[in-house]
Design a protein around this motif. Sequence first.
Motif, mmCIF file in Angstrom:
data_model
loop_
_atom_site.group_PDB
_atom_site.id
_atom_site.type_symbol
_atom_site.label_atom_id
_atom_site.label_comp_id
_atom_site.label_asym_id
_atom_site.label_seq_id
_atom_site.Cartn_x
_atom_site.Cartn_y
_atom_site.Cartn_z
ATOM 1 N N ILE A 339 0.838 -1.201 0.000
ATOM 2 C CA ILE A 339 0.000 0.000 0.000
ATOM 3 C C ILE A 339 0.872 1.250 0.000
ATOM 4 O O ILE A 339 0.553 2.252 -0.652
ATOM 5 C CB ILE A 339 -0.963 0.010 1.202
ATOM 6 C CG1 ILE A 339 -1.845 -1.236 1.197
ATOM 7 C CG2 ILE A 339 -1.820 1.281 1.187
ATOM 8 C CD1 ILE A 339 -2.694 -1.391 -0.037
ATOM 9 N N GLY A 340 2.002 1.193 0.704
ATOM 10 C CA GLY A 340 2.931 2.321 0.696
ATOM 11 C C GLY A 340 3.459 2.604 -0.696
ATOM 12 O O GLY A 340 3.559 3.765 -1.122
ATOM 13 N N LEU A 341 3.786 1.537 -1.428
ATOM 14 C CA LEU A 341 4.267 1.696 -2.804
ATOM 15 C C LEU A 341 3.187 2.321 -3.690
ATOM 16 O O LEU A 341 3.468 3.169 -4.544
ATOM 17 C CB LEU A 341 4.693 0.331 -3.353
ATOM 18 C CG LEU A 341 5.571 0.327 -4.607
ATOM 19 C CD1 LEU A 341 6.847 1.118 -4.390
ATOM 20 C CD2 LEU A 341 5.893 -1.107 -5.014
ATOM 21 N N ALA A 342 1.937 1.910 -3.458
ATOM 22 C CA ALA A 342 0.821 2.486 -4.217
ATOM 23 C C ALA A 342 0.667 3.968 -3.909
ATOM 24 O O ALA A 342 0.375 4.780 -4.799
ATOM 25 C CB ALA A 342 -0.465 1.734 -3.885
ATOM 26 N N PHE A 379 -11.203 -8.220 -7.382
ATOM 27 C CA PHE A 379 -9.869 -8.585 -6.885
ATOM 28 C C PHE A 379 -9.953 -9.003 -5.413
ATOM 29 O O PHE A 379 -9.350 -9.989 -4.997
ATOM 30 C CB PHE A 379 -8.901 -7.402 -7.012
ATOM 31 C CG PHE A 379 -8.391 -7.170 -8.408
ATOM 32 C CD1 PHE A 379 -8.295 -8.205 -9.323
ATOM 33 C CD2 PHE A 379 -7.985 -5.900 -8.816
ATOM 34 C CE1 PHE A 379 -7.819 -7.991 -10.608
ATOM 35 C CE2 PHE A 379 -7.511 -5.676 -10.103
ATOM 36 C CZ PHE A 379 -7.434 -6.721 -11.000
ATOM 37 N N ASN A 380 -10.706 -8.213 -4.620
ATOM 38 C CA ASN A 380 -10.855 -8.532 -3.200
ATOM 39 C C ASN A 380 -11.613 -9.840 -2.988
ATOM 40 O O ASN A 380 -11.245 -10.641 -2.116
ATOM 41 C CB ASN A 380 -11.578 -7.389 -2.478
ATOM 42 C CG ASN A 380 -10.641 -6.262 -2.083
ATOM 43 O OD1 ASN A 380 -9.804 -6.405 -1.206
ATOM 44 N ND2 ASN A 380 -10.781 -5.115 -2.734
ATOM 45 N N MET A 381 -12.660 -10.050 -3.778
ATOM 46 C CA MET A 381 -13.434 -11.296 -3.658
ATOM 47 C C MET A 381 -12.577 -12.517 -3.985
ATOM 48 O O MET A 381 -12.766 -13.601 -3.419
ATOM 49 C CB MET A 381 -14.645 -11.238 -4.605
ATOM 50 C CG MET A 381 -15.704 -10.230 -4.197
ATOM 51 S SD MET A 381 -17.015 -10.048 -5.438
ATOM 52 C CE MET A 381 -17.750 -11.681 -5.397
ATOM 53 N N TYR A 394 -2.816 -6.863 -1.995
ATOM 54 C CA TYR A 394 -2.552 -7.111 -3.418
ATOM 55 C C TYR A 394 -3.672 -6.547 -4.285
ATOM 56 O O TYR A 394 -3.427 -5.962 -5.347
ATOM 57 C CB TYR A 394 -2.403 -8.610 -3.680
ATOM 58 C CG TYR A 394 -1.025 -9.168 -3.392
ATOM 59 C CD1 TYR A 394 0.103 -8.640 -4.026
ATOM 60 C CD2 TYR A 394 -0.850 -10.226 -2.504
ATOM 61 C CE1 TYR A 394 1.369 -9.158 -3.766
ATOM 62 C CE2 TYR A 394 0.414 -10.742 -2.232
ATOM 63 C CZ TYR A 394 1.517 -10.203 -2.869
ATOM 64 O OH TYR A 394 2.764 -10.705 -2.610
ATOM 65 N N ALA A 395 -4.912 -6.733 -3.843
ATOM 66 C CA ALA A 395 -6.069 -6.243 -4.606
ATOM 67 C C ALA A 395 -6.015 -4.724 -4.755
ATOM 68 O O ALA A 395 -6.206 -4.181 -5.845
ATOM 69 C CB ALA A 395 -7.368 -6.668 -3.916
ATOM 70 N N THR A 396 -5.739 -4.039 -3.650
ATOM 71 C CA THR A 396 -5.678 -2.577 -3.683
ATOM 72 C C THR A 396 -4.503 -2.100 -4.524
ATOM 73 O O THR A 396 -4.626 -1.164 -5.322
ATOM 74 C CB THR A 396 -5.556 -2.024 -2.249
ATOM 75 O OG1 THR A 396 -6.690 -2.458 -1.487
ATOM 76 C CG2 THR A 396 -5.505 -0.501 -2.255
ATOM 77 N N PHE A 397 -3.358 -2.745 -4.372
ATOM 78 C CA PHE A 397 -2.170 -2.355 -5.129
ATOM 79 C C PHE A 397 -2.396 -2.522 -6.634
ATOM 80 O O PHE A 397 -2.063 -1.628 -7.424
ATOM 81 C CB PHE A 397 -0.970 -3.197 -4.683
ATOM 82 C CG PHE A 397 0.284 -2.927 -5.475
ATOM 83 C CD1 PHE A 397 1.022 -1.780 -5.234
ATOM 84 C CD2 PHE A 397 0.702 -3.801 -6.461
ATOM 85 C CE1 PHE A 397 2.174 -1.521 -5.963
ATOM 86 C CE2 PHE A 397 1.843 -3.549 -7.201
ATOM 87 C CZ PHE A 397 2.592 -2.396 -6.941
ATOM 88 N N SER A 401 -2.599 0.698 -9.181
ATOM 89 C CA SER A 401 -1.575 0.748 -10.227
ATOM 90 C C SER A 401 -2.207 0.823 -11.619
ATOM 91 O O SER A 401 -1.795 1.628 -12.467
ATOM 92 C CB SER A 401 -0.667 -0.477 -10.132
ATOM 93 O OG SER A 401 0.027 -0.506 -8.901
ATOM 94 N N ILE A 402 -3.221 -0.011 -11.864
ATOM 95 C CA ILE A 402 -3.907 0.014 -13.156
ATOM 96 C C ILE A 402 -4.571 1.370 -13.386
ATOM 97 O O ILE A 402 -4.479 1.954 -14.469
ATOM 98 C CB ILE A 402 -4.952 -1.119 -13.227
ATOM 99 C CG1 ILE A 402 -4.265 -2.486 -13.221
ATOM 100 C CG2 ILE A 402 -5.830 -0.974 -14.471
ATOM 101 C CD1 ILE A 402 -5.206 -3.657 -13.046
ATOM 102 N N TYR A 403 -5.235 1.878 -12.352
ATOM 103 C CA TYR A 403 -5.928 3.162 -12.446
ATOM 104 C C TYR A 403 -4.951 4.296 -12.741
ATOM 105 O O TYR A 403 -5.195 5.148 -13.609
ATOM 106 C CB TYR A 403 -6.681 3.416 -11.145
ATOM 107 C CG TYR A 403 -7.691 4.538 -11.213
ATOM 108 C CD1 TYR A 403 -8.368 4.848 -12.375
ATOM 109 C CD2 TYR A 403 -7.984 5.285 -10.073
ATOM 110 C CE1 TYR A 403 -9.317 5.856 -12.421
ATOM 111 C CE2 TYR A 403 -8.923 6.305 -10.103
ATOM 112 C CZ TYR A 403 -9.582 6.591 -11.281
ATOM 113 O OH TYR A 403 -10.505 7.595 -11.321
#
Length: 488
Positions: A339-342, A379-381, A394-397, A401-403
């Motif tokens: 999340i920090g990297l994001a 992704f979360n599901m 991972y889902a949030t990252f 990143s895609i967004y």
Amino acid sequence: MGIVLKQSLKNTLVTYLGFGIGAINTLFLYTRFLTDEYYGLVGVVLSAAAVLMPILAFGVPNTMIKFYSGYKKESKDKDAFLTLMLVLPLILMFPIAIISYVSYDVIDNFLSKKNPIVKGYIWYIFLVGMAMAYFEVFYAWAKVQMKSVFGNFMKEVFVRLCVSILLILVYLKIISVEAFLKALVVVYILRTLIMKVYAYYLRKPKLNFKFPANTKLILSYSSLIILGASAAAILLEVDKVMINQYIKIKNVAYYSVAIYIATVIAVPSRAMHQITYPLTGELMNRKDTTALKQLYQRSSLTLFIIAGLIYVLIILNLNDLYTFLPEDYSKGFLVVLLIGLAKVFDALLGNVNAILYNSDYYKTVMFMGAFLAICTIFFNMWLIPNYGLTGAAYATFLAISIYNLTKIVFVKIKFNMLPFTIDVAKVLLLLLVLGGGFYFLQLPFHPILNILIKSLLIVFLFVSIIYRFKISEDVYGVISKYFNKENK
């Protein structure tokens, strides 16, 4: 960048004060004065309210900033516009309140399916979401007057300070945990009322219920902004809500601590965006593309320098930091890393959101955001049931990143601008060298001393190199001004 840096620095100080208080709450008071389950419950209530908030706000905060500067200084149309901004949120608040009342049992059973402790808190979520929505409306009211510091104080400091007091009262057994949760709702409502008084002090509304000339465009923009703002909220908050749906709620507590640590990286961005957002809107209304590109690149470089440094400091000191928390909370190490990297990636994009939301292409951006929000949910599901807390990270990252990549490409195609310069590459190289070098430095002292020594060395080397080689004009200017004051 003068007005940007001046108010950004004030906002940064205020925001860090809030984060300092929040750090005490998150890392020490919540973890010791509430059980993991109740801490997780607080996280679910606030995150669900944050996801609901953009819908209840009806896109008004963004709409106000986009259109306000387009009206003449004093005009009936401007009064009609501001009146409309006050009324619009009610269009969705009333129906959602009715739906919540009629479908209370269905919603309640769905949210408490995995964790029964969540049962009975639907109205808490709605009331906090409503208070958050109107707070943002009044905050935008102040921001268009180029006054963002008080609103930032109310947003970042006020609630956290109240929470500190309430948690201490829980510890002293003056109030129960249930009373704490009720008081938390009252705090959010009180914050909104105080912000309303301040906003009206800056510019008292002159109610005019006639529709402004461009009402159709305003309503269209506001409706679509709901998509974009909801997408942003889902990207940031839905993971906690979905953790509650798949695994034990105490994991929300562990995840909340990790997310909070990573969110410190976003503080400079949040502070600078309070002023770059309306400034970007003004530049776009003037069609000043040269100044807009300069703001885009300079905000990107400045935020990357600050966010990158904070990320390195956090990652290199994280093991020492976790020694102060209950052992179970150390499960969030990889969450902080991802999340920090994001968050650093977000900072690297500078004022890109302000450019997109104030452009004529906002419709496309809204639908892109909505699509990626749906991807986030899927992704979360997929990942949470299989990988737990790490799966949520991972889902949030992946989604962020895609967004972000999508936004970079879109701005390049439509505006022929990129946030990256050769100076960004220099900063990246410097961060990699310092991070790699200090990763192998293991100090044998007390964790506090380890954190202090390592942080001071990293900051000194990083700032010295940035200043010596004048990698950023804005950072160089601020440091030079500070040294000049010291020498007088």
